[in-house]
Write a protein that holds these residues in place. Structure first.
Motif, PDB file in Angstrom:
ATOM      1  N   LYS A 109       0.827  -1.195   0.000  1.00  0.00           N
ATOM      2  CA  LYS A 109       0.000   0.000   0.000  1.00  0.00           C
ATOM      3  C   LYS A 109       0.872   1.260   0.000  1.00  0.00           C
ATOM      4  CE  LYS A 109      -1.052   1.364   4.018  1.00  0.00           C
ATOM      5  NZ  LYS A 109      -0.189   2.528   4.029  1.00  0.00           N
ATOM      6  N   SER A 110       1.895   1.259   0.842  1.00  0.00           N
ATOM      7  CA  SER A 110       2.748   2.449   0.927  1.00  0.00           C
ATOM      8  C   SER A 110       3.470   2.697  -0.381  1.00  0.00           C
ATOM      9  CB  SER A 110       3.772   2.283   2.059  1.00  0.00           C
ATOM     10  OG  SER A 110       3.096   2.047   3.266  1.00  0.00           O
ATOM     11  N   GLY A 127      -3.012   4.428   6.537  1.00  0.00           N
ATOM     12  CA  GLY A 127      -2.326   3.401   7.318  1.00  0.00           C
ATOM     13  C   GLY A 127      -3.035   2.072   7.283  1.00  0.00           C
ATOM     14  N   VAL A 128      -2.886   1.313   8.387  1.00  0.00           N
ATOM     15  CA  VAL A 128      -3.412  -0.052   8.415  1.00  0.00           C
ATOM     16  C   VAL A 128      -4.599  -0.193   9.362  1.00  0.00           C
ATOM     17  CG1 VAL A 128      -1.168  -1.030   7.853  1.00  0.00           C
ATOM     18  CG2 VAL A 128      -1.809  -0.730  10.237  1.00  0.00           C
ATOM     19  N   ASP A 129      -5.281  -1.336   9.221  1.00  0.00           N
ATOM     20  CA  ASP A 129      -6.385  -1.679  10.121  1.00  0.00           C
ATOM     21  C   ASP A 129      -7.387  -0.534  10.188  1.00  0.00           C
ATOM     22  OD1 ASP A 129      -6.615  -2.588  13.669  1.00  0.00           O
ATOM     23  OD2 ASP A 129      -7.903  -3.064  11.962  1.00  0.00           O
ATOM     24  N   GLY A 148      -8.301   3.465  -2.520  1.00  0.00           N
ATOM     25  CA  GLY A 148      -7.465   2.304  -2.800  1.00  0.00           C
ATOM     26  C   GLY A 148      -7.404   1.411  -1.574  1.00  0.00           C
ATOM     27  N   LEU A 149      -7.707   0.123  -1.746  1.00  0.00           N
ATOM     28  CA  LEU A 149      -7.757  -0.787  -0.595  1.00  0.00           C
ATOM     29  C   LEU A 149      -6.758  -1.928  -0.751  1.00  0.00           C
ATOM     30  CD1 LEU A 149     -11.612  -1.185  -0.293  1.00  0.00           C
ATOM     31  CD2 LEU A 149     -10.150   0.243   1.127  1.00  0.00           C
ATOM     32  N   SER A 150      -6.035  -2.183   0.325  1.00  0.00           N
ATOM     33  CA  SER A 150      -5.081  -3.287   0.313  1.00  0.00           C
ATOM     34  C   SER A 150      -5.472  -4.318   1.360  1.00  0.00           C
ATOM     35  CB  SER A 150      -3.682  -2.747   0.629  1.00  0.00           C
ATOM     36  OG  SER A 150      -2.771  -3.793   0.749  1.00  0.00           O
ATOM     37  N   ALA A 200       2.487  -2.088  -7.705  1.00  0.00           N
ATOM     38  CA  ALA A 200       2.380  -0.643  -7.495  1.00  0.00           C
ATOM     39  C   ALA A 200       2.471   0.139  -8.801  1.00  0.00           C
ATOM     40  CB  ALA A 200       3.463  -0.191  -6.521  1.00  0.00           C
ATOM     41  N   ILE A 201       3.329  -0.317  -9.702  1.00  0.00           N
ATOM     42  CA  ILE A 201       3.493   0.442 -10.952  1.00  0.00           C
ATOM     43  C   ILE A 201       2.216   0.383 -11.782  1.00  0.00           C
ATOM     44  CG2 ILE A 201       4.842   0.536 -13.083  1.00  0.00           C
ATOM     45  CD1 ILE A 201       7.120  -0.765 -11.257  1.00  0.00           C
TER      46      ILE A 201
END
Lengths: 223, 485
Positions: A109-110, A127-129, A148-150, A200-201
């Protein structure tokens, strides 16, 4: 003189030096330099150079990430000045990204966030969670174009569906793209996400497509 | 003499441990499970409830390290001892938690479903190189809430080998232990003769999540072996240096052991992992990189210095097809793991960074494993004289093929590969169809599947298992269990 300053700004990005980048931004404001010009004629040249070098394998992720950090530092100094004078830099879109609730994996994600920022998007990385409610609240607050979701766990992937369903329920005009190792094409179709990338790209291309921005390459292929 | 490779001097091992203990105090370990924090607090650790950070003093950790069993055994479904987790015994199992399978004809990566997992289990059952089964892939047609124990159910129906598995939640862990208990006779019997080991993962860097810490405690109390899988990503979720990642691995593992042993001292636990370097061009996690193998070898040495059983993830590749990269990455890393004396090496059969499984690759990887195991056997003096007796009557002619001792010993001296490994003349190879390794593997895999027979199972136990799974599946909204073929 101004040219010198712009060159130094670009260099601070190439060097990935956030302290120097911020210092130069402050200096620019002090000298009455137009903040938008500082970005477009100064820092962005460094960002583009790093991006190009990365694309052809001459620069690596650490350089890219540090360049992103330096850019963020410069923008943090220049943005308030731009807001005050009612000017805004041209961004391709606003993206809110997060790792879904219950999941704490964040590198992918980052990286997506860094790539999107380098490509001209305005990114809010929560961030997370991150709970669905918090996510959607932020998206509303900033007027996000894309969420955007990871998710890295097969058990937390379902949260991606939850977000998409909630967006539909609330009638929000925001597109949702997803990613993460367990995310498959079947899953993306099942949850009716607007976009998906395995890396990511690719995420940058997808985000641009969602915003209706096509590169010259795309147009050439179509013809 | 079993050959061994080592990368760390004793001095470096000491430094790794010293810094691991330092990290466990500063910044400490984030423990996101209240009961785990309570256990640690009662043992004398300082707990900061505002951010879940626990400072674990070396003295507390050392006490826990002392009670970890230095070895334990996994049994098959008939109660026979099969896997010795301890010392330098080396075993292999297929990698797990893949989400897709490789279609051998189209080479596409397709979402995995029940028949795919069944196929993998059958092939692994037929290949003697695999000492254990794993719950290799997630079945996509099954509700996520029952995904973990559903995979275990499929393995139990089709195999007798010990199982490497893992739970997705604390509740389903209970279910899975109960399922194994059906075959062992009871949960107590299962604890005495465990048939499965459960992977539990800390989250890099230095975090034990609610579910990870919860699993550790449940497994410890049930006496079911736990296999920690710490996964530093060097340069991204862990320090960029290999040694820095080994230190993080040690801190995560020692803190996990501390929680585990405080829940029940003496329960079996494994010093395992799935680290990797972070590729700086693609932002990916190459399992086949030599540095990945080096991190594994190094952390295994640290675990062995503490007398703890070890595990790792090697024998996999980032290649998307079964090509030369797949061969060299999987083969080389499997050999490195074996030479390091790691007790359980997971990863065979997998492609694309552990996302995709392939029964055909499993068949090929079995050959690499066979070779690695042959290497571990070393050279033996099987004859009274090493050579001189065999020269009697030779008279400068290469007639050793005619000697009785050749017939007697060739199959002990040589690992006999399957037809997947081509050693034919070029004429023979051409006549057989000019096949490459993958083509030969497809044929062999199909043969193995045709020859596979379900192992005999106690009918009552099987019924009980199916009933348990059906009931729980219904609760999750699945009214009928999927077809197996």
């Amino acid at each position: 003189m101004l040219e010198e300053l712009f060159k130094e700004m670009a260099q601070s990005i190439l060097d990935g030096d956030d302290e120097v980048a911020a210092k130069l931004a402050t200096q620019a404001l002090g000298e009455g330099v137009d903040p938008l010009a500082a970005i477009t004629a100064g820092y962005m040249l460094g960002v583009n150079e790093v991006g190009d070098a990365f694309a052809c394998g001459d620069a690596f992720l650490p350089e890219l990430v540090m360049a992103g950090e330096a850019m963020k530092a410069a923008i943090a100094v220049l943005e308030p000045a731009m807001k005050a004078s009612g000017v805004s830099r041209e961004i391709l879109g606003k993206v809110v990204i997060a790792t879904v609730e219950g999941d704490i994996h964040e590198i992918g994600k980052s990286l997506v966030g860094t790539m999107l920022t380098s490509s001209g998007f305005e990114v809010y990385d929560l961030g997370v969670d991150v709970s669905t409610d918090d996510l959607l609240a932020k998206a509303e607050e900033v007027g996000a174009d894309i969420i955007g979701l990871s998710a890295l766990l097969t058990t937390t992937m379902s949260k991606q569906k939850e977000v998409i369903d909630e967006v539909a329920k609330r009638g929000m005009k925001v597109m949702v793209m997803v990613g993460g190792a367990p995310v498959t094409k079947e899953w993306v179709q099942r949850i009716e996400a607007d976009g998906y990338s395995e890396d990511a790209i690719g995420a940058v291309s997808v985000a641009k497509e969602l915003m209706g921005i096509f590169s010259l390459n795309d147009k050439a292929e179509e013809n | 003499m079993q050959p061994k490779i080592e990368l760390l001097t004793q001095d470096l091992i000491d430094r790794v441990l010293d810094e691991a203990f330092q990290l466990m105090m500063n910044p400490g370990i984030k423990v996101q499970y209240a009961e785990a924090r309570e256990l640690l607090a009662s043992a004398g650790c300082e707990v900061d409830e505002s951010n879940d950070v626990v400072r674990i003093p070396e003295s507390v950790a050392r006490k826990a390290l002392e009670t970890v069993p230095s070895e334990f055994i996994l049994y098959d479904r008939d109660g026979n001892p099969k896997i010795n987790y301890g010392g330098d015994h080396v075993h292999f199992d297929p990698g797990s938690s893949g989400v897709s399978v490789l279609d051998p004809e189209t080479l596409e990566h397709k979402a995995a479903y029940t028949p795919d997992l069944v196929r993998i289990i059958k092939v692994a059952e037929m290949l003697p190189q695999y000492d254990a089964q794993s719950t290799a892939v997630v079945c996509n047609e099954v509700p996520k809430e029952i995904g973990d124990f559903y995979r275990l159910y499929l393995v139990l129906l089709h195999s007798k080998k010990p199982i490497v598995t893992g739970a997705f939640s604390n509740d389903t862990l209970e279910t899975m232990i109960d399922m194994l208990g059906i075959f062992a006779g009871s949960r107590e019997e299962l604890a005495k003769k465990p048939q499965a080991i459960f992977d539990v993962c800390p989250s890099p860097p230095l975090i034990w999540s609610k579910f990870g810490a919860g699993n550790l405690i449940e497994l410890a109390r049930a006496g079911v072996p736990a296999e920690m899988v710490s996964m530093p990503l060097a340069g991204a979720a862990a320090p960029v240096t290999l040694l820095g990642s080994v230190v993080q691995h040690a801190a995560e593992s020692i803190s996990g052991i501390t929680i585990h042993q405080l829940a029940k001292a003496g329960s079996p636990i494994v010093w395992g992992g799935a680290p990797a370097i972070f590729d700086m061009r693609k932002g990916s996690t190459p399992m086949g990189a030599i540095e990945t193998a080096m991190i594994d070898v190094s952390y295994a040495q640290v675990g062995k210095s503490l007398n703890i059983p070890t595990h790792c993830y090697l024998g996999a590749t980032e290649s998307k097809v079964v090509d030369a990269q797949a061969g060299l990455e999987s083969g080389m890393s499997a050999l490195v793991g074996a030479l390091a004396g790691i007790n359980m090496i997971s990863g065979a059969g997998m492609l694309d960074f552990l996302a995709c499984h392939s029964p055909e690759k499993l068949t090929i990887d079995a050959e690499a494993i066979g070779m690695a195991k042959r290497m571990l056997e070393g050279v033996s003096a099987r004859t009274e004289t090493l050579a001189t007796a065999m020269f009697e009557g030779i008279n400068f002619k290469g007639d050793f093929l005619k000697q009785r001792v050749t017939r007697e010993l060739f199959s002990e001296e040589q690992y006999l590969p399957s037809e997947v490994i081509d050693r034919d003349s070029i004429r023979g190879w051409q006549q057989a169809g000019r096949m490459d390794t993958f083509a030969r593997a497809k044929i062999r895999t199909k043969k193995l599947l045709d020859e596979y027979q379900r192992p005999e199972m106690d009918a009552d136990k099987e019924k009980e298992l199916i009933r348990m799974v059906e009931t729980l599946a219904k609760k999750a909204g699945m009214n009928r269990l999927p077809e197996l073929e």
